[in-house]
Design an enzyme around this catalytic site. Structure first.
Site, mmCIF file in Angstrom:
data_model
loop_
_atom_site.group_PDB
_atom_site.id
_atom_site.type_symbol
_atom_site.label_atom_id
_atom_site.label_comp_id
_atom_site.label_asym_id
_atom_site.label_seq_id
_atom_site.Cartn_x
_atom_site.Cartn_y
_atom_site.Cartn_z
ATOM 1 N N GLU A 268 -10.552 -47.254 33.138
ATOM 2 C CA GLU A 268 -10.078 -48.221 33.142
ATOM 3 C C GLU A 268 -12.688 -47.965 32.870
ATOM 4 O O GLU A 268 -12.468 -49.590 32.362
ATOM 5 C CB GLU A 268 -10.114 -48.444 34.215
ATOM 6 C CG GLU A 268 -8.139 -49.203 33.735
ATOM 7 C CD GLU A 268 -7.861 -49.829 32.777
ATOM 8 O OE1 GLU A 268 -8.721 -50.899 32.129
ATOM 9 O OE2 GLU A 268 -6.788 -49.830 32.758
ATOM 10 N N ARG A 272 -13.770 -50.897 30.390
ATOM 11 C CA ARG A 272 -14.432 -52.430 30.234
ATOM 12 C C ARG A 272 -15.880 -52.000 30.567
ATOM 13 O O ARG A 272 -16.551 -53.214 30.266
ATOM 14 C CB ARG A 272 -13.952 -52.520 31.906
ATOM 15 C CG ARG A 272 -12.151 -52.447 31.470
ATOM 16 C CD ARG A 272 -11.611 -53.336 32.645
ATOM 17 N NE ARG A 272 -9.805 -53.173 32.450
ATOM 18 C CZ ARG A 272 -9.168 -54.255 33.003
ATOM 19 N NH1 ARG A 272 -9.466 -55.260 33.516
ATOM 20 N NH2 ARG A 272 -7.869 -53.935 32.352
ATOM 21 N N ASP A 401 -1.049 -45.285 22.993
ATOM 22 C CA ASP A 401 -1.644 -46.682 22.250
ATOM 23 C C ASP A 401 -3.575 -46.646 21.784
ATOM 24 O O ASP A 401 -3.462 -46.105 20.712
ATOM 25 C CB ASP A 401 -1.786 -47.470 23.192
ATOM 26 C CG ASP A 401 -2.136 -48.103 24.300
ATOM 27 O OD1 ASP A 401 -2.455 -47.672 24.857
ATOM 28 O OD2 ASP A 401 -1.732 -49.510 25.042
ATOM 29 N N GLU A 535 -3.295 -58.364 22.629
ATOM 30 C CA GLU A 535 -3.120 -58.095 21.856
ATOM 31 C C GLU A 535 -2.449 -58.784 20.655
ATOM 32 O O GLU A 535 -2.928 -57.779 19.427
ATOM 33 C CB GLU A 535 -1.709 -56.455 22.070
ATOM 34 C CG GLU A 535 -2.586 -55.115 22.865
ATOM 35 C CD GLU A 535 -2.588 -55.418 24.943
ATOM 36 O OE1 GLU A 535 -1.604 -57.049 24.935
ATOM 37 O OE2 GLU A 535 -3.403 -55.053 25.395
#
Ligand code: DMJ
Length: 643
Positions: A268, A272, A401, A535
């Protein structure tokens, strides 16, 4: 004259100690015993050192020269009248003359040492006259100086690197007034999200728009790292919200500090923070973003210290200690986490000239290449101690993903030079198509999840990004199946749109089923929420860019209106707990990815294609655009100094 005894930190009062008038004639010492002892120790060590130096200085008569950095041996001169030889402009003196000079020099040094010694004694005496507070203040000033010096060192500009072609960062204004109006509406939504975060959650990671206060989760650790600020910067920039961008930059410059005792998610923080900072750097050219990204990356590196080099999921930014999530199969690391570092790490090596980042991610790739894959599929779990797969669970949604996404994007980002990544992507997608992609009875194409040899006919909101990925990877696909993959992208976009359209709020659930007559609908209560995820809109945008079919703008507009109607509150935007309920309750979280991704993809959807063109920019998994690196005929490092 006496001063009151000082209270030691422990709280125990010690009697004042008089060091004696002979040592300090005018002052009775009033310091604590321990402080005096330390000062005396320092003093006596210093005196010993001085005397040692004085008596053990080299004897000049035994040496032709001793170099104390003085100009006593080589003196630029051209006067040869005193017996010296002139060699290339430097005068070398004769020996008799030398000895005399050295004796004088030695005497001078002795006097200097004596004077220094006396000065130091005087200073030490002065110190002892000072109160405890004064001494502490001086120590603090010294400490501050050291910290400032370290900071300066840390924020030293990095070697300049020729920037890649930064095309299309200030364009995209649509001519059509209707589209322009939609684009302005999205910008207004961004302003509403930002302004409320600014007012109620500034510096916190995220915002609670109903409670109107800061919010955070364990992925950011326990400190306030301003995740929303970093995540939102590039969206603010492309929307032309420059005052807001500057506010964010100022906060980052003054407050974003990574020397905190905080355990964060490596994945993360990478997507980010590092992704956000790098994109802000490329768009604005402001050095501070690059410097912060590199500082932060340095803090993540200890996470790679595992027996296999597969990083831990979490790392403590201060201690560097890493560990994995308690829930992950048998202490495993997660494919979508350790497999989603490549883009940012390659850029870090490019910008710094330091191959360490590149080597870390390439090591992961090499290790994965060597491993057996059940049915050609990558399981989501890998044990970083043993290098063995954990539970055989494969997903193109959560846990898997962005690993596939980064294989494709590694190839695109390298100006299509990284053919190894493209091959891995093609192989993986072939296996996914074979084992995970099916058509429902109602004709909807979906991507299920593979669990120990069994296909679960469920698709997550997260999985919907894959429509855009298939479209993005169509060009350059194996056996020239571009048309096939563009079609697959369109089918996934359609299915995901259905998952929105079949709800009351016209917002998509977290997961939906294709089982027993159920089509694209969530069944379990705990899968009915919508948390401002991007998404589906992301896929609409890619499909729009590749087809210009107006239905994608139409679907995007439906989603934007639904968000504005059901998720907007006066204090920002909130997720909703049940998209099938006509009176939804809020989860009271404004996710940072809402500003980084959802609103950015919407804005791009209503902009012209010349804003961040896909031939020049590759979006990381948090929608942070990074430029394509044209590395042909050069090495990875963008810095000529390292070529
Ligand atoms: C984002 O942080 C990223 O897109 C990530 O890859 C997975 N999902 C969230 C948003 O849903």
């Amino acid at each position: 004259m006496t001063t009151p005894a000082l209270l030691p930190l422990s709280g125990r009062r010690l009697p004042p100690l008089n060091l004696g008038a002979s040592a300090f004639p005018h002052h009775r010492a009033t310091l604590r015993l321990s402080e005096k002892f330390i000062l005396l120790l320092i003093l006596s060590a210093f005196i010993t050192l001085c005397f040692g130096a004085f008596f053990f200085l080299p004897d000049s008569s035994k040496h032709k020269r001793f170099d104390l950095g003085l100009e006593d041996v080589l003196i630029p001169h051209v006067d040869t009248s005193k017996g010296g030889k002139n060699l290339g402009g430097f005068l070398i003196h004769g020996q008799g003359h030398d000895e005399h000079r050295h004796r004088e020099e030695e005497e001078r040094l002795r006097n200097k040492i004596r004077a220094d010694h006396e000065k130091a004694l005087e200073e030490a005496k002065e110190k002892l006259k000072k109160s405890r507070d004064e001494i502490q203040a001086e120590i603090q000033t010294e400490k501050n100086k050291v910290v400032q010096e370290l900071k300066k060192k840390d924020s030293k500009p990095l070697p300049p690197v020729p920037l890649p072609n930064l095309i299309g960062i200030n364009s995209g204004e649509p001519a059509d007034p209707d589209i322009r109006e939609k684009r302005n509406k999205v910008k207004e939504m961004m302003k509403h999200a930002w302004d409320n975060y600014r007012q109620y959650g500034w510096g916190h990671n995220e915002l609670k728009p109903i409670a109107r206060k800061g919010h955070s989760t364990n992925i950011f650790g326990n400190s306030q790292m301003g995740a929303t600020i970093v995540d939102a910067l590039d969206t603010l920039y492309i929307m032309g919200l420059h005052d807001e961008f500057r506010e964010g930059q100022e906060w980052i410059d003054k407050n974003l500090d990574f020397s905190v005792n905080s355990e964060v998610s490596v994945f993360e923080v990478n997507i980010r923070f590092i992704g956000g900072l790098l994109a802000a750097y490329y768009l604005s050219g402001q050095e501070v973003f690059k410097i912060k990204a590199v500082q932060l990356a340095g803090k993540l590196l200890p996470a790679f210290n595992t027996p296999t080099g597969i990083p831990w999921a979490m790392v403590n930014l201060k201690s560097g200690v890493g560990r994995n999530w308690g829930w992950a199969s048998a202490g495993s690391s997660i494919l979508a986490e350790f497999g989603t570092l490549h883009m940012e790490f390659v850029h870090l090596s490019y910008l710094t000239g330091d191959p360490v980042y590149y080597n870390k991610v390439m090591h992961i790739r090499k290790l994965l290449q060597k491993m057996d894959r059940p049915n050609g599929l990558y399981p989501n779990y890998l044990n970083p101690r043993t290098g063995r797969w954990g539970q055989h669970h494969t997903s193109v949604g959560g846990l898997g993903d962005s690993f596939y996404e980064y294989l494709l994007k590694a190839w695109l980002m390298s100006d299509k030079m990284d053919t190894e990544a493209r091959k891995m992507y093609d192989d993986a997608i072939e296996a996914i198509e074979k084992h995970l992609i099916r058509k429902s009875n109602g004709g909807l194409t979906f991507i299920g999840e593979w669990k120990n040899g069994h296909l679960e006919r469920k698709m997550g909101h997260l999985t919907c990004f894959a429509g855009g990925m298939f479209a993005l990877g169509a060009d350059g696909s194996r056996d020239d199946k571009a048309g096939h993959y563009l079609q697959l992208g369109a089918e996934i976009a359609h299915t995901c749109h259905e998952s929105y359209d079949r709800t009351t709020l016209k917002l998509g659930p977290e997961a939906f089923k294709f089982d027993g007559g159920v089509e694209a609908v969530a069944v379990r209560q705990n899968e009915k929420y919508y948390i401002l995820r991007p998404e589906v809109i992301e896929t609409y945008w890619y499909m729009w860019r590749f087809t210009h079919d107006p239905k994608y703008r139409q679907w995007g507009w439906e989603a934007a209106q639904a968000i504005d109607k059901y998720c907007r509150v006066s204090g920002g935007f909130s997720g909703v707990k049940d998209v099938y309920s006509s009176s939804p309750t809020y989860d009271d979280v404004q996710q940072s990815f809402f500003l980084a991704e959802t609103l950015k993809y919407l804005y791009l959807l209503f902009s012209n294609d010349d804003l961040l063109p896909l031939d020049n920019w590759v979006f990381n998994t948090e929608a942070h655009p990074l430029p394509v690196l044209h590395l042909a005929n050069t090495t990875l490092s963008g810095n000529p100094a390292y070529r």
